[in-house]
Design a protein around this motif. Structure first.
Motif, PDB file in Angstrom:
ATOM      1  N   TYR A   1     -12.078  22.230 -16.382  1.00 27.07           N
ATOM      2  CA  TYR A   1     -11.879  20.785 -16.389  1.00 27.07           C
ATOM      3  C   TYR A   1     -12.741  20.171 -17.481  1.00 27.07           C
ATOM      4  O   TYR A   1     -13.856  20.648 -17.738  1.00 27.07           O
ATOM      5  CB  TYR A   1     -12.332  20.165 -15.067  1.00 27.07           C
TER       6      TYR A   1
ATOM      7  N   SER B   1     -16.499  21.358 -21.320  1.00 27.39           N
ATOM      8  CA  SER B   1     -15.711  21.682 -20.132  1.00 27.39           C
ATOM      9  C   SER B   1     -16.578  22.390 -19.108  1.00 27.39           C
ATOM     10  O   SER B   1     -17.646  22.912 -19.424  1.00 27.39           O
ATOM     11  CB  SER B   1     -14.521  22.564 -20.503  1.00 27.39           C
TER      12      SER B   1
ATOM     13  N   GLN C   1     -13.870  14.268 -16.807  1.00 27.94           N
ATOM     14  CA  GLN C   1     -12.955  14.146 -15.672  1.00 27.94           C
ATOM     15  C   GLN C   1     -13.685  14.454 -14.371  1.00 27.94           C
ATOM     16  O   GLN C   1     -13.549  13.729 -13.388  1.00 27.94           O
ATOM     17  CB  GLN C   1     -11.762  15.092 -15.834  1.00 27.94           C
TER      18      GLN C   1
ATOM     19  N   LYS D   1      -5.314  18.060 -10.852  1.00 25.76           N
ATOM     20  CA  LYS D   1      -4.804  18.765 -12.024  1.00 25.76           C
ATOM     21  C   LYS D   1      -5.767  18.580 -13.193  1.00 25.76           C
ATOM     22  O   LYS D   1      -6.195  17.464 -13.502  1.00 25.76           O
ATOM     23  CB  LYS D   1      -3.428  18.216 -12.393  1.00 25.76           C
TER      24      LYS D   1
ATOM     25  N   GLU E   1      -7.026  18.112 -16.837  1.00 22.18           N
ATOM     26  CA  GLU E   1      -6.518  17.531 -18.078  1.00 22.18           C
ATOM     27  C   GLU E   1      -6.784  18.509 -19.221  1.00 22.18           C
ATOM     28  O   GLU E   1      -7.611  19.410 -19.080  1.00 22.18           O
ATOM     29  CB  GLU E   1      -7.236  16.207 -18.348  1.00 22.18           C
TER      30      GLU E   1
END
Length: 102
Positions: A41, A33, A45, A25, A27
């Protein structure tokens, strides 16, 4: 391709990164990104997942550089676009309203 992230070498392929992020999932994005598939994402991450290192051990720039070389679309958090500056005449028209057609 071979990349160095946080002074450690990694052999990464685009398909391996996509497979590693499948089912994870995303964040909320607050900085840089990367778009993988149809999801965005945070770069940190993705870096944590593919390197199995703590996010404090590498920079977003290192991961962004590696993911861009693999062919992923990376974006920095864009600053909000400022509202257009209105002239004094436009300000007065906005306060008074536009005249009705006669």
């Amino acid at each position: 391709m071979r990349f160095v992230i946080a002074r450690y070498p990694f052999d990464l392929e685009k398909s391996e990164v996509a497979e590693a992020m499948k089912g994870i999932k995303a964040e909320p994005v607050t900085g840089a990104s990367v778009t993988i598939g149809r999801r965005s994402y945070p770069v940190k991450q993705v870096g944590e997942v593919i390197t199995r290192q703590d996010r404090r051990d590498f920079t977003a720039a290192e991961v962004t550089r590696a993911l861009t070389r693999l062919g992923f679309t990376c974006r920095d958090l864009a600053a909000p676009v400022p509202a257009p500056v209105r002239t004094p005449l436009q300000e007065a028209q906005a306060m008074l309203g536009t005249p009705a057609d006669a």
